[in-house]
Motif scaffolding. Structure first.
Motif, PDB file in Angstrom:
ATOM      1  N   PRO A 230       4.539  31.197  34.705  1.00 27.91           N
ATOM      2  CA  PRO A 230       3.731  32.406  34.518  1.00 27.91           C
ATOM      3  C   PRO A 230       4.510  33.605  33.989  1.00 27.91           C
ATOM      4  O   PRO A 230       3.911  34.525  33.418  1.00 27.91           O
ATOM      5  CB  PRO A 230       3.189  32.690  35.924  1.00 27.91           C
ATOM      6  N   ASP A 231       5.843  33.601  34.158  1.00 22.44           N
ATOM      7  CA  ASP A 231       6.633  34.747  33.701  1.00 22.44           C
ATOM      8  C   ASP A 231       7.011  34.661  32.222  1.00 22.44           C
ATOM      9  O   ASP A 231       7.669  35.563  31.696  1.00 22.44           O
ATOM     10  CB  ASP A 231       7.898  34.882  34.555  1.00 22.44           C
ATOM     11  N   VAL A 232       6.600  33.598  31.539  1.00 25.73           N
ATOM     12  CA  VAL A 232       6.836  33.474  30.088  1.00 25.73           C
ATOM     13  C   VAL A 232       5.483  33.584  29.392  1.00 25.73           C
ATOM     14  O   VAL A 232       4.632  32.699  29.529  1.00 25.73           O
ATOM     15  CB  VAL A 232       7.513  32.123  29.739  1.00 25.73           C
ATOM     16  N   THR A 233       5.287  34.658  28.663  1.00 24.42           N
ATOM     17  CA  THR A 233       3.969  34.958  28.088  1.00 24.42           C
ATOM     18  C   THR A 233       3.504  33.887  27.106  1.00 24.42           C
ATOM     19  O   THR A 233       2.302  33.689  26.940  1.00 24.42           O
ATOM     20  CB  THR A 233       3.991  36.319  27.371  1.00 24.42           C
ATOM     21  N   PHE A 234       4.435  33.198  26.481  1.00 24.43           N
ATOM     22  CA  PHE A 234       4.056  32.167  25.516  1.00 24.43           C
ATOM     23  C   PHE A 234       3.140  31.123  26.135  1.00 24.43           C
ATOM     24  O   PHE A 234       2.191  30.657  25.502  1.00 24.43           O
ATOM     25  CB  PHE A 234       5.327  31.497  24.963  1.00 24.43           C
ATOM     26  N   PHE A 235       3.404  30.777  27.388  1.00 24.71           N
ATOM     27  CA  PHE A 235       2.619  29.732  28.038  1.00 24.71           C
ATOM     28  C   PHE A 235       1.246  30.219  28.491  1.00 24.71           C
ATOM     29  O   PHE A 235       0.449  29.428  28.995  1.00 24.71           O
ATOM     30  CB  PHE A 235       3.388  29.152  29.227  1.00 24.71           C
ATOM     31  N   GLN A 236       0.963  31.503  28.300  1.00 27.38           N
ATOM     32  CA  GLN A 236      -0.360  32.019  28.629  1.00 27.38           C
ATOM     33  C   GLN A 236      -1.314  31.951  27.440  1.00 27.38           C
ATOM     34  O   GLN A 236      -2.496  32.289  27.572  1.00 27.38           O
ATOM     35  CB  GLN A 236      -0.244  33.469  29.131  1.00 27.38           C
ATOM     36  N   GLN A 237      -0.812  31.524  26.286  1.00 29.35           N
ATOM     37  CA  GLN A 237      -1.674  31.378  25.116  1.00 29.35           C
ATOM     38  C   GLN A 237      -2.612  30.191  25.313  1.00 29.35           C
ATOM     39  O   GLN A 237      -2.196  29.118  25.764  1.00 29.35           O
ATOM     40  CB  GLN A 237      -0.838  31.192  23.851  1.00 29.35           C
ATOM     41  N   ALA A 238      -3.878  30.403  24.972  1.00 31.80           N
ATOM     42  CA  ALA A 238      -4.909  29.394  25.243  1.00 31.80           C
ATOM     43  C   ALA A 238      -4.598  28.052  24.572  1.00 31.80           C
ATOM     44  O   ALA A 238      -4.774  26.987  25.182  1.00 31.80           O
ATOM     45  CB  ALA A 238      -6.271  29.910  24.783  1.00 31.80           C
ATOM     46  N   GLU A 239      -4.116  28.083  23.352  1.00 31.30           N
ATOM     47  CA  GLU A 239      -3.856  26.839  22.633  1.00 31.30           C
ATOM     48  C   GLU A 239      -2.660  26.086  23.234  1.00 31.30           C
ATOM     49  O   GLU A 239      -2.629  24.851  23.241  1.00 31.30           O
ATOM     50  CB  GLU A 239      -3.601  27.119  21.149  1.00 31.30           C
ATOM     51  N   VAL A 240      -1.693  26.846  23.736  1.00 33.90           N
ATOM     52  CA  VAL A 240      -0.554  26.214  24.400  1.00 33.90           C
ATOM     53  C   VAL A 240      -1.027  25.497  25.663  1.00 33.90           C
ATOM     54  O   VAL A 240      -0.647  24.354  25.935  1.00 33.90           O
ATOM     55  CB  VAL A 240       0.528  27.256  24.740  1.00 33.90           C
ATOM     56  N   GLN A 241      -1.874  26.158  26.419  1.00 37.31           N
ATOM     57  CA  GLN A 241      -2.398  25.555  27.644  1.00 37.31           C
ATOM     58  C   GLN A 241      -3.270  24.339  27.347  1.00 37.31           C
ATOM     59  O   GLN A 241      -3.263  23.355  28.086  1.00 37.31           O
ATOM     60  CB  GLN A 241      -3.187  26.596  28.433  1.00 37.31           C
ATOM     61  N   LYS A 242      -3.986  24.391  26.233  1.00 35.44           N
ATOM     62  CA  LYS A 242      -4.808  23.237  25.853  1.00 35.44           C
ATOM     63  C   LYS A 242      -3.924  22.049  25.456  1.00 35.44           C
ATOM     64  O   LYS A 242      -4.228  20.892  25.813  1.00 35.44           O
ATOM     65  CB  LYS A 242      -5.737  23.626  24.693  1.00 35.44           C
ATOM     66  N   SER A 243      -2.841  22.303  24.751  1.00 38.34           N
ATOM     67  CA  SER A 243      -1.909  21.224  24.408  1.00 38.34           C
ATOM     68  C   SER A 243      -1.308  20.617  25.668  1.00 38.34           C
ATOM     69  O   SER A 243      -1.205  19.390  25.800  1.00 38.34           O
ATOM     70  CB  SER A 243      -0.790  21.760  23.501  1.00 38.34           C
ATOM     71  N   LEU A 244      -0.920  21.483  26.590  1.00 38.25           N
ATOM     72  CA  LEU A 244      -0.355  21.013  27.853  1.00 38.25           C
ATOM     73  C   LEU A 244      -1.376  20.180  28.621  1.00 38.25           C
ATOM     74  O   LEU A 244      -1.039  19.135  29.198  1.00 38.25           O
ATOM     75  CB  LEU A 244       0.077  22.224  28.679  1.00 38.25           C
ATOM     76  N   GLU A 245      -2.608  20.593  28.587  1.00 45.97           N
ATOM     77  CA  GLU A 245      -3.670  19.868  29.282  1.00 45.97           C
ATOM     78  C   GLU A 245      -3.863  18.474  28.697  1.00 45.97           C
ATOM     79  O   GLU A 245      -3.996  17.487  29.429  1.00 45.97           O
ATOM     80  CB  GLU A 245      -4.976  20.667  29.177  1.00 45.97           C
ATOM     81  N   ARG A 246      -3.838  18.374  27.371  1.00 48.29           N
ATOM     82  CA  ARG A 246      -3.997  17.059  26.730  1.00 48.29           C
ATOM     83  C   ARG A 246      -2.834  16.139  27.073  1.00 48.29           C
ATOM     84  O   ARG A 246      -3.031  14.941  27.354  1.00 48.29           O
ATOM     85  CB  ARG A 246      -4.107  17.222  25.204  1.00 48.29           C
ATOM     86  N   ILE A 247      -1.615  16.683  27.041  1.00 44.70           N
ATOM     87  CA  ILE A 247      -0.430  15.882  27.350  1.00 44.70           C
ATOM     88  C   ILE A 247      -0.503  15.332  28.773  1.00 44.70           C
ATOM     89  O   ILE A 247      -0.316  14.128  29.019  1.00 44.70           O
ATOM     90  CB  ILE A 247       0.852  16.733  27.181  1.00 44.70           C
ATOM     91  N   LEU A 248      -0.794  16.210  29.715  1.00 46.05           N
ATOM     92  CA  LEU A 248      -0.784  15.823  31.132  1.00 46.05           C
ATOM     93  C   LEU A 248      -1.908  14.846  31.465  1.00 46.05           C
ATOM     94  O   LEU A 248      -1.698  13.873  32.200  1.00 46.05           O
ATOM     95  CB  LEU A 248      -0.896  17.079  32.010  1.00 46.05           C
ATOM     96  N   TYR A 249      -3.095  15.098  30.923  1.00 53.33           N
ATOM     97  CA  TYR A 249      -4.225  14.221  31.232  1.00 53.33           C
ATOM     98  C   TYR A 249      -4.010  12.831  30.629  1.00 53.33           C
ATOM     99  O   TYR A 249      -4.253  11.804  31.285  1.00 53.33           O
ATOM    100  CB  TYR A 249      -5.535  14.817  30.722  1.00 53.33           C
ATOM    101  N   THR A 250      -3.550  12.799  29.386  1.00 57.50           N
ATOM    102  CA  THR A 250      -3.313  11.505  28.741  1.00 57.50           C
ATOM    103  C   THR A 250      -2.238  10.720  29.484  1.00 57.50           C
ATOM    104  O   THR A 250      -2.362   9.504  29.709  1.00 57.50           O
ATOM    105  CB  THR A 250      -2.900  11.708  27.268  1.00 57.50           C
ATOM    106  N   TRP A 251      -1.177  11.407  29.906  1.00 55.34           N
ATOM    107  CA  TRP A 251      -0.127  10.721  30.660  1.00 55.34           C
ATOM    108  C   TRP A 251      -0.676  10.178  31.980  1.00 55.34           C
ATOM    109  O   TRP A 251      -0.386   9.039  32.363  1.00 55.34           O
ATOM    110  CB  TRP A 251       1.048  11.676  30.941  1.00 55.34           C
ATOM    111  N   ALA A 252      -1.450  10.991  32.676  1.00 51.55           N
ATOM    112  CA  ALA A 252      -1.978  10.579  33.986  1.00 51.55           C
ATOM    113  C   ALA A 252      -2.903   9.371  33.864  1.00 51.55           C
ATOM    114  O   ALA A 252      -2.848   8.450  34.693  1.00 51.55           O
ATOM    115  CB  ALA A 252      -2.719  11.747  34.627  1.00 51.55           C
ATOM    116  N   ILE A 253      -3.732   9.348  32.835  1.00 50.66           N
ATOM    117  CA  ILE A 253      -4.652   8.227  32.647  1.00 50.66           C
ATOM    118  C   ILE A 253      -3.881   6.940  32.362  1.00 50.66           C
ATOM    119  O   ILE A 253      -4.229   5.856  32.847  1.00 50.66           O
ATOM    120  CB  ILE A 253      -5.636   8.520  31.494  1.00 50.66           C
ATOM    121  N   ARG A 254      -2.806   7.058  31.619  1.00 53.31           N
ATOM    122  CA  ARG A 254      -2.031   5.880  31.247  1.00 53.31           C
ATOM    123  C   ARG A 254      -1.022   5.461  32.327  1.00 53.31           C
ATOM    124  O   ARG A 254      -0.344   4.439  32.184  1.00 53.31           O
ATOM    125  CB  ARG A 254      -1.295   6.124  29.923  1.00 53.31           C
ATOM    126  N   HIS A 255      -0.938   6.244  33.388  1.00 48.27           N
ATOM    127  CA  HIS A 255      -0.026   5.916  34.493  1.00 48.27           C
ATOM    128  C   HIS A 255      -0.798   6.031  35.809  1.00 48.27           C
ATOM    129  O   HIS A 255      -0.570   6.938  36.615  1.00 48.27           O
ATOM    130  CB  HIS A 255       1.195   6.842  34.499  1.00 48.27           C
TER     131      HIS A 255
END
Length: 457
Positions: A230-255
């Motif tokens: 939360p202390d790095v403003t870059f990670f508060q960008q909506a598109e960054v969070q959406k990319s992170l969401e896709r990465i994490l969800y895809t990994w979780a489904i495959r594991h």
């Protein structure tokens, strides 16, 4: 003392020029360089000498390299004690990883005065810069071959990777990119396409096609992404969070054995920053993902996914039910601290503080929440260089990290220790403090590695 040091340097020079002992002398040379670098970092600081490190073939000369009892107040952390620290570029403090035996003995000898240190400081800075240039040439040579020799790359990367080389080095260290340069581009293209197909299959679907468990998991990921770094403003960008969401969800489904576990979101962030650095310049806080075209964003996202997968492949039991891998390492950490610094281990036990209460998060998030984010990628150079040995080496890194404040902790009661360990005074840490943690960790690992029964579960 000066004559002994001079004699030692002459002996090292003779050994380095002997062709019959080239392998041994290389190890000795790196070890000597490590001793000198650590001494340079510690000069001018007074602390009780608990650990003495020497080459096994050399007589002990009373020089203290490090101590788990170094005490630094919040105001002292990140505030170098001499002009040597002020003038020195922290990014040039990468300490070569030695590869030789060491011994432990008790000592009460103090370090040199700050006046002596100021005289030697220019030589140390020049040496660090020269070493940095030499290491850069070594990286260029290793990476320039048709086939990268991974053992050599790991040895270099352990002490830190130049930022502009880091993306390629990390891909190689994790086994995502093949060592053979002729195959590399084709493999990356195929793996990226595979990730895009997975996103289309698992993420880009309606909730009607998901199970209740998958819906709940996606919701939890969506909640955690805005909380990530939360202390790095870059990670508060909506598109960054959406990319992170896709990465994490895809990994979780495959594991499915582990699924998504809170903390894995933190582990994806170093990869995002490193791979985006190939396309964005300047400070991370000034980055805007909108400046990238969709193809580059997709490729970065795919690289993050595969590298996160490779990292977690070596520690999956850290995130399965009840997280047994982490519990096992926390036990080893407690035993190691007891061996290194029995008074602090006894104090923690007497106060009723369990190591799980503070160390669980360290293992779960690999210290990302404990140190400034600008130091994380340097720390991860060492993580990735350790390869399959990383989980066990984490025990030594975290012991070194904890014992940085051993003198402070001895003065605290249970409640004070809990609060202190949850909010460690690392905000002003620079590369010097991180290098000290890593150096002590390596030295202790070298000492204890030949007698692993001391950490037996």
């Amino acid at each position: 003392m000066k004559s002994n040091n001079s004699h030692s340097k002459e002996e090292d020079l003779k050994q380095e020029t002997s062709p019959t002992n080239s392998h041994t002398t290389t190890l000795d040379s790196r070890f000597n360089q490590t001793l000198r670098n650590v001494q340079g970092l510690l000069k001018g600081r007074s602390f009780p000498g608990k650990v003495l490190i020497t080459r096994r073939s050399d007589p002990t000369d009373g020089t203290i390299l490090g101590s788990p009892g170094v005490s630094r107040s919040p105001s002292e952390i990140g505030s170098p004690s001499s002009q040597h620290m002020d003038d020195h570029d922290p990014n040039e403090d990468a300490i070569d990883k030695p590869n030789t035996s060491t011994i432990v003995s008790k000592s009460k000898t103090s370090m040199s005065s700050s006046e002596d240190m100021s005289k030697e400081a220019p030589r140390f800075v020049m040496g660090a810069r020269a070493t940095d240039t030499a290491r850069l040439m070594k990286f260029t040579k290793v990476l320039g071959g048709t086939t990268v020799i991974l053992d050599k790359l790991r040895e270099l990367a352990w002490s830190g990777v130049p930022p502009y080389l880091r993306p390629n080095v990390w891909r190689l260290l994790l086994g995502y990119a093949p060592p053979n340069s002729d195959r590399r581009e084709g493999v990356l293209r195929r793996k990226r396409t595979e990730y895009f197909d997975c996103v289309a299959q698992y993420y880009d679907v309606s909730d009607n096609e998901r199970t209740d468990e998958e819906i709940n998991m996606l919701r939890q990921i969506a909640v955690d992404c805005p909380r990530t770094v939360p202390d790095v403003t870059f990670f508060q960008q909506a598109e960054v969070q959406k990319s992170l969401e896709r990465i994490l969800y895809t990994w979780a489904i495959r594991h499915p054995a582990s699924g998504y576990v809170q903390g894995i979101n933190d582990l994806a962030t170093p990869f995002l920053v490193v791979f985006l650095s190939e396309h964005l310049e300047g400070s991370v806080d000034s980055w805007s993902i909108a400046d990238l075209d969709p193809e580059n964003i997709s490729n970065v996202e795919a690289d993050c996914y595969w590298c996160l997968s490779k990292l977690l492949d070596g520690m999956q039991d850290h995130y399965t039910f009840a997280q047994p891998g982490i519990q096992r390492l926390v036990f080893k950490l407690k035993e190691l601290v007891r061996r290194i610094d029995e008074p602090i281990a006894r104090h923690i036990d007497e106060q009723g503080l369990e190591f799980l209460q503070f160390a669980f998060r360290w293992f779960n998030c690999l210290l990302i929440r404990e140190i400034p984010f600008h130091l994380v990628t340097r720390l991860w150079d060492t993580y990735l260089a350790e390869g399959d040995a990383l989980p066990d080496f984490l025990v030594y890194i975290f012991a070194s990290f904890l014992l940085t404040w051993s003198d402070k902790l001895l003065k605290l009661d249970f409640q004070e220790m809990v609060m202190f360990l949850q909010h460690l005074p690392t905000n002003n840490w620079s590369h010097q403090e991180l290098e000290m943690v890593l150096s002590r960790a390596f030295m202790w690992h070298t000492m204890f590695d030949s007698c692993p029964s001391h950490l037996a579960t």
